[in-house]
Design a protein around this motif. Structure first.
Motif, short mmCIF file in Angstrom:
data_model
loop_
_atom_site.label_atom_id
_atom_site.label_comp_id
_atom_site.label_asym_id
_atom_site.label_seq_id
_atom_site.Cartn_x
_atom_site.Cartn_y
_atom_site.Cartn_z
N GLY A 1 -2.78 -0.34 -1.88
CA GLY A 1 -3.12 1.07 -2.00
C GLY A 1 -3.35 1.53 -3.42
O GLY A 1 -4.02 2.54 -3.66
N TRP A 2 -2.79 0.79 -4.39
CA TRP A 2 -3.02 1.13 -5.80
C TRP A 2 -4.49 1.04 -6.18
O TRP A 2 -4.91 1.66 -7.17
CB TRP A 2 -2.20 0.20 -6.69
N TYR B 1 -7.51 4.32 -9.43
CA TYR B 1 -8.87 4.81 -9.72
C TYR B 1 -8.82 6.31 -10.00
O TYR B 1 -9.43 6.80 -10.97
CB TYR B 1 -9.77 4.50 -8.53
N SER B 2 -8.08 7.05 -9.17
CA SER B 2 -7.92 8.49 -9.39
C SER B 2 -7.19 8.77 -10.70
O SER B 2 -7.53 9.70 -11.43
CB SER B 2 -7.15 9.13 -8.22
N LEU B 3 -6.18 7.96 -10.99
CA LEU B 3 -5.44 8.14 -12.24
C LEU B 3 -6.34 7.90 -13.44
O LEU B 3 -6.26 8.63 -14.45
CB LEU B 3 -4.25 7.18 -12.27
N GLY B 4 -7.21 6.90 -13.36
CA GLY B 4 -8.15 6.66 -14.44
C GLY B 4 -9.07 7.85 -14.68
O GLY B 4 -9.38 8.21 -15.83
N GLN B 5 -9.50 8.50 -13.61
CA GLN B 5 -10.34 9.68 -13.75
C GLN B 5 -9.58 10.82 -14.41
O GLN B 5 -10.13 11.56 -15.24
CB GLN B 5 -10.86 10.11 -12.38
N ILE B 6 -8.30 11.00 -14.04
CA ILE B 6 -7.49 12.04 -14.67
C ILE B 6 -7.41 11.83 -16.18
O ILE B 6 -7.49 12.77 -16.97
CB ILE B 6 -6.07 12.06 -14.05
N LEU C 1 -18.38 -5.72 -11.56
CA LEU C 1 -18.52 -7.18 -11.51
C LEU C 1 -17.15 -7.85 -11.53
O LEU C 1 -16.87 -8.76 -10.74
CB LEU C 1 -19.38 -7.67 -12.68
N ALA C 2 -16.28 -7.38 -12.44
CA ALA C 2 -14.95 -7.98 -12.55
C ALA C 2 -14.13 -7.76 -11.29
O ALA C 2 -13.41 -8.66 -10.84
CB ALA C 2 -14.23 -7.40 -13.76
N ALA C 3 -14.26 -6.59 -10.68
CA ALA C 3 -13.51 -6.29 -9.45
C ALA C 3 -13.96 -7.20 -8.31
O ALA C 3 -13.15 -7.67 -7.52
CB ALA C 3 -13.69 -4.82 -9.07
N GLY C 4 -15.25 -7.45 -8.23
CA GLY C 4 -15.76 -8.30 -7.17
C GLY C 4 -15.39 -9.76 -7.33
O GLY C 4 -15.33 -10.51 -6.34
N ASP D 1 -6.87 -11.94 -7.78
CA ASP D 1 -5.47 -11.55 -7.87
C ASP D 1 -5.37 -10.04 -7.75
O ASP D 1 -6.15 -9.30 -8.37
CB ASP D 1 -4.88 -12.02 -9.21
N ILE D 2 -4.40 -9.55 -6.96
CA ILE D 2 -4.29 -8.12 -6.73
C ILE D 2 -3.92 -7.36 -8.01
O ILE D 2 -4.40 -6.25 -8.24
CB ILE D 2 -3.26 -7.84 -5.61
N ALA D 3 -3.08 -7.97 -8.86
CA ALA D 3 -2.69 -7.30 -10.10
C ALA D 3 -3.91 -7.11 -11.02
O ALA D 3 -4.08 -6.06 -11.64
CB ALA D 3 -1.61 -8.10 -10.82
N VAL D 4 -4.74 -8.14 -11.08
CA VAL D 4 -5.96 -8.03 -11.90
C VAL D 4 -6.89 -6.97 -11.32
O VAL D 4 -7.49 -6.17 -12.04
CB VAL D 4 -6.67 -9.39 -11.98
N LEU D 5 -7.02 -6.93 -9.99
CA LEU D 5 -7.89 -5.94 -9.36
C LEU D 5 -7.41 -4.53 -9.65
O LEU D 5 -8.22 -3.63 -9.93
CB LEU D 5 -7.94 -6.18 -7.84
N ILE D 6 -6.11 -4.30 -9.61
CA ILE D 6 -5.56 -2.98 -9.92
C ILE D 6 -5.90 -2.58 -11.35
O ILE D 6 -6.32 -1.45 -11.63
CB ILE D 6 -4.04 -2.95 -9.68
N ALA D 7 -5.73 -3.52 -12.30
CA ALA D 7 -6.04 -3.22 -13.70
C ALA D 7 -7.52 -2.91 -13.87
O ALA D 7 -7.90 -1.96 -14.59
CB ALA D 7 -5.64 -4.40 -14.58
#
Length: 485
Positions: free
Chosen positions: A74-75, A80-85, A116-119, A123-129
């Motif tokens: 869920g992160w 993503y919302s936190l990054g926009q804030i 590109l990096a997200a796709g 690893d879930i931790a990398v995806l969150i970052a």
């Protein structure tokens, strides 16, 4: 937004106000090629809006592929919302200092690379970052793109910006459908890969149409961006999100308790320091006078609950449809499109009757309808209706509630401080996003440890509905505005 003639020079005070939105306009004459520019920057805004909702349809697929609890998956939405804030208040200042064209192109390039990096991540931790960085890039697009549109359309900028802001609900309609189609027929990774060709087209179009021309350097009275305040706010939200997620995750209980307590302590200390900073800083990101009082305090609470119910609902409905009824990602994502269509249809009617009915009645009707929709969503389909039809009906009802509550609460907040419209608008968005982060984090944390995820999430929708009803007495304490400004 600041208007001035070509012959007048910007004063220090004017430049400071312009920093809030990153737009100091050069004149009132529309510029050539403005429609093509509108298409390019509008497409960039649409990409950011789609990525905010399309990921909701892919949460189960991500969990299966990457592992980890649903709370951590869920992160990918909340971060993503936190990054926009984080990005919104900073990007306006940077647009003024280095040029809105440059900031826009850099933001689009960053959004494309993070897609590109997200796709590609395994690893879930990398995806969150990566999603955090992608949210920052998406948040930076809005103020710089708004400034470009305003500059290009001159005296017609009000209509152009009105059309520009309507792109967000269009993205809310398209995003879940796009996500559902891609997850159903390809992979969750294609949700991010599809951004690559579009990002390249936007970059090429932007370079050809707007270039990297740098507007004149602006001067500011003191710091225009409250970096310490933003850092404290982010620390508070990250601490709270971590505490909620770790407590509900798997692993050794003593370790989870230690990490949870440590994260909660960090969140509490950051919140206390943030409030003290808001009272003492020269230019805080959230002035203390806009946080408390007999009007601002209740209205901020209303906006937080609106974020919990509306934004939290948006992210959780596809997951609920898949968990409880076994509905595929494509149909599950389409439920959010039904809600968005209902919201858009009702919003126009709410704006039309706002001066006749007043803000208070529309807000009460909107939150009551939101409560009804979320409550009905939690109940099984009646009378032999299929789950797909029943969920579409209930999602549509919540959209009607959002269409009534949104415009009326927006106007109610603007009337409280007409001279600080930019600050009020930013504060409203921040509180709603914060509420959404809380709703999504708590829901995914609870569902991830539930024996029956679908039924558990149904109860969370009941709680959402009760929260919407709880704020009705709070709304009754707010001023009831009817007239024009």
């Amino acid at each position: 937004m600041l208007l001035r003639s070509p012959s007048s020079g910007p004063s220090r005070t004017e430049s400071t106000r312009g920093a809030a939105v990153g737009t100091l306009l050069e004149g009132d004459e529309p510029l050539p090629g403005r429609r093509l520019v509108f298409v390019v920057v509008g497409l960039a805004l649409l990409l950011g809006s789609i990525d905010a909702t399309s990921v909701a349809t892919a949460l189960p697929a991500m969990q299966t592929d990457l592992g980890g609890s649903l709370g951590w998956i869920g992160w990918t939405i909340t971060i993503y919302s936190l990054g926009q804030i984080v990005a919104l208040p900073i990007a306006g200042r940077l647009s003024d200092q280095f040029g809105r064209n440059r900031i826009f192109l850099l933001a689009v390039a960053a959004f494309t690379l993070t897609s590109l990096a997200a796709g590609l991540t395994q690893d879930i931790a990398v995806l969150i970052a990566v999603r955090a960085l992608q949210g920052i890039a998406a948040g930076a697009i809005m103020p710089s793109a708004t400034g470009i549109v305003a500059e290009r359309f001159g005296r017609n900028r009000d209509r152009a910006i009105g059309m520009f802001t309507s792109i967000f609900p269009i993205g809310a309609i398209i995003g879940p459908v796009v996500g559902g189609v891609l997850v159903s027929y390809t992979s969750w990774r294609s949700i991010f890969f599809v951004n690559l060709p579009l990002g390249v087209v936007i970059l090429i179009g932007g370079l050809l149409l707007i270039g990297v021309r740098r507007q004149g350097r602006k001067e500011f009275d003191g710091p225009a961006v409250d970096v310490p305040g933003i850092a404290l706010l982010v620390l508070f939200l990250l601490g709270a999100m971590t505490a909620i997620t770790v407590l509900s995750s798997t692993g050794a209980l003593p370790v989870r308790l230690v990490v949870t307590v440590a994260a909660a302590v960090v969140a509490v200390l950051a919140a206390r320091r943030f409030l003290r900073h808001a009272r003492t800083a020269a230019n805080p990101v959230v002035p203390i006078r806009l946080l408390r009082g007999r009007t601002f305090g209740p209205l901020n609470l209303v906006n937080i609950v609106f974020g919990v119910v509306a934004i939290g609902f948006s992210a959780m409905v596809p997951l609920y449809a898949e968990h409880r009824y076994g509905i595929g990602p494509l149909v599950a994502g389409s439920l959010l499109s039904v809600r968005a269509i209902a919201m858009i249809a009702t919003s126009s009617g709410s704006v039309a009757v706002l001066r006749t009915v007043g803000t208070r009645k529309l807000m009460i009707a909107g939150f009551a309808t939101l409560a009804l929709g979320t409550g009905l969503l939690a109940t099984p389909p009646p009378g032999g209706l299929s789950p797909e039809v029943w969920l579409s009906i209930t999602a549509g009802i919540t959209g009607l509630g959002m269409g009534m509550a949104g415009p009326s609460s927006n106007n109610a907040s603007m009337h409280l401080a007409k001279e600080e419209i930019s600050a009020i608008a930013g504060l409203r968005a921040m509180f709603r996003q914060t509420g959404g982060i809380a709703g999504i984090s708590i829901t995914t944390a609870v569902v991830s440890v539930a024996a029956n995820p679908g039924l558990t999430q149904a109860w969370t929708f009941v709680v959402f509905g009760l929260l919407a009803l709880v704020v009705v007495p709070v709304i009754l304490r707010l001023p009831d505005h009817r007239g024009a400004w």
